[in-house]
Design a protein around this motif. Structure first.
Motif, short mmCIF file in Angstrom:
data_model
loop_
_atom_site.label_atom_id
_atom_site.label_comp_id
_atom_site.label_asym_id
_atom_site.label_seq_id
_atom_site.Cartn_x
_atom_site.Cartn_y
_atom_site.Cartn_z
N GLY A 80 0.82 -1.21 0.00
CA GLY A 80 0.00 0.00 0.00
C GLY A 80 0.85 1.26 0.00
N PRO A 81 0.59 2.18 0.94
CA PRO A 81 1.35 3.44 0.98
C PRO A 81 2.85 3.23 1.21
CG PRO A 81 -0.62 3.58 2.36
CD PRO A 81 -0.47 2.14 1.96
N LEU A 82 3.24 2.05 1.69
CA LEU A 82 4.64 1.76 1.96
C LEU A 82 5.33 1.08 0.78
CD1 LEU A 82 4.42 0.47 5.65
CD2 LEU A 82 5.01 2.77 4.85
N SER A 83 4.68 1.05 -0.38
CA SER A 83 5.26 0.36 -1.54
C SER A 83 6.56 1.02 -2.00
CB SER A 83 4.25 0.34 -2.70
OG SER A 83 3.87 1.66 -3.06
N PHE A 84 6.75 2.29 -1.66
CA PHE A 84 7.98 2.98 -2.05
C PHE A 84 9.22 2.33 -1.41
CE2 PHE A 84 6.99 4.88 1.99
CZ PHE A 84 8.22 5.14 2.58
N LEU A 85 9.01 1.54 -0.36
CA LEU A 85 10.14 0.88 0.29
C LEU A 85 10.81 -0.14 -0.62
CD1 LEU A 85 8.65 0.27 3.87
CD2 LEU A 85 10.21 2.08 3.15
N GLY A 86 10.10 -0.58 -1.65
CA GLY A 86 10.69 -1.52 -2.59
C GLY A 86 11.91 -0.96 -3.29
N GLU A 87 11.91 0.34 -3.58
CA GLU A 87 13.06 0.97 -4.22
C GLU A 87 14.24 1.04 -3.26
OE1 GLU A 87 11.93 4.73 -5.76
OE2 GLU A 87 10.25 3.96 -6.93
N ILE A 88 13.97 1.26 -1.99
CA ILE A 88 15.04 1.37 -1.00
C ILE A 88 15.74 0.03 -0.79
CG2 ILE A 88 15.55 1.97 1.41
CD1 ILE A 88 13.15 3.82 1.36
N SER A 89 15.00 -1.06 -0.95
CA SER A 89 15.54 -2.39 -0.63
C SER A 89 16.33 -3.01 -1.76
CB SER A 89 14.39 -3.33 -0.27
OG SER A 89 13.54 -3.56 -1.39
#
Length: 314
Positions: free
Chosen positions: A170-179
């Motif tokens: 959801g709103p935390l999907s941007f964490l995929g780029e960080i990982s």
């Protein structure tokens, strides 16, 4: 006298600096480091020649010891402009450039092949097909895999896997780029960093959870730290779980102490054993504490390049 000497050095210094020369195009594989076995070079030469005969695409491999201070992308462009890889009307040339001692790789793509050999796909080839072997010192396998992938991409038989879908976060999907780079971190380093971050963030989290006023500021201030660090170390899924545990757990803990009589009474006792409410003075708060190829008859066809491709290091 000293001023004259300094002026003279400044005047002639640019002349003394010599840009790195581009090696002579002797064949489809030019190894200036004498790293590759001659049999391997001959096999790659035949593979590239067969591909050119079928498609007119020209792919060349250049291995140099070092860039001698030159920028990888600028030197790569200088090579393809001098070698003129690809056919003039098609601009269908590709250069695989390896600076061995600098541990740098570049795939330079001509205009005509940028549609099939995209920057994203070049980056994928470098990261997944070449670098793993180069890190082990197996340069021939890395080059062979890289050449196979480049030719496969041009022919349409090689594609990069679809990026991992993090929409379930959801709103935390941007964490995929960080990982993205966490898989390359050794597990010993992961353990050390995890313990270090846990101790540091744990101290601030304790204050955030128990301080009545400034604690709310610290609570929200720690949001990016509890999301970014776990994600960068252990991946998006674990990072999101850790962040939600912190955000929901500490949030509910603080609301309990804010909204219930028992919680407010407990909060007044303070977090360090003293009063965290009014001090005895009635104001504020207080606390206590292998060789170049021998092939001949190969030359560039006049293709053009515009900087397409990707670079990497190992």
């Amino acid at each position: 006298m000293q001023r004259v000497l300094v002026f003279s050095l400044l005047l002639f210094f640019p002349i003394l600096i010599q840009a790195k020369d581009v090696p002579t195009l002797k064949g489809r594989v030019v190894d200036e480091t004498w790293t590759l076995d001659t049999g391997f070079v001959s096999a790659i030469e035949r593979q590239l020649k067969d591909h050119e005969s079928k498609t007119s695409n020209q792919l060349a491999v250049l291995i140099v010891p070092t860039l001698e201070g030159e920028v990888l992308e600028e030197y790569s462009i200088k090579v393809v402009e001098e070698w003129r890889l690809g056919q003039k009307k098609n601009d269908n040339g590709v250069l695989l450039l390896i600076a061995l001692n600098d541990r740098k790789i570049r795939i330079e793509v001509g205009y005509g092949l940028e549609g099939s050999l995209t920057d994203v796909l070049c980056h994928h080839i470098i990261e997944n097909e070449i670098k793993p072997y180069f890190k082990k010192g197996d340069y021939e396998s890395g080059i062979q895999n890289g050449v196979n992938a480049i030719l496969g991409a041009i022919e349409g038989s090689y594609t990069a896997p679809a990026p991992e879908d993090y929409s379930h976060l959801g709103p935390l999907s941007f964490l995929g780029e960080i990982s993205a780079g966490q898989e390359e971190i050794p597990y010993q380093v992961k353990i050390f960093i995890s313990v270090f971050v846990l101790v540091i963030l744990g101290i601030f989290t304790y204050v955030a959870a128990n301080a009545p006023y400034v604690g709310w500021f610290i609570y929200f201030f720690l949001f990016p730290f509890w999301s970014i660090f776990p994600t960068a170390i252990h991946g998006a899924n674990i990072g999101a779980s850790v962040f939600l545990t912190y955000a929901i757990g500490v949030g509910l803990y603080k609301l309990y102490h804010l909204l219930t009589p028992h919680g407010r009474k407990r909060m007044k006792k303070g977090i360090f054993g003293g009063s965290y409410g009014r001090s005895s003075s009635g104001s504020g708060w207080s606390s206590s504490g292998g060789g170049s190829s021998r092939s001949s008859g190969f030359s560039g066809g006049g293709g053009s390049f515009g900087g397409g491709g990707s670079s990497g290091s190992w």
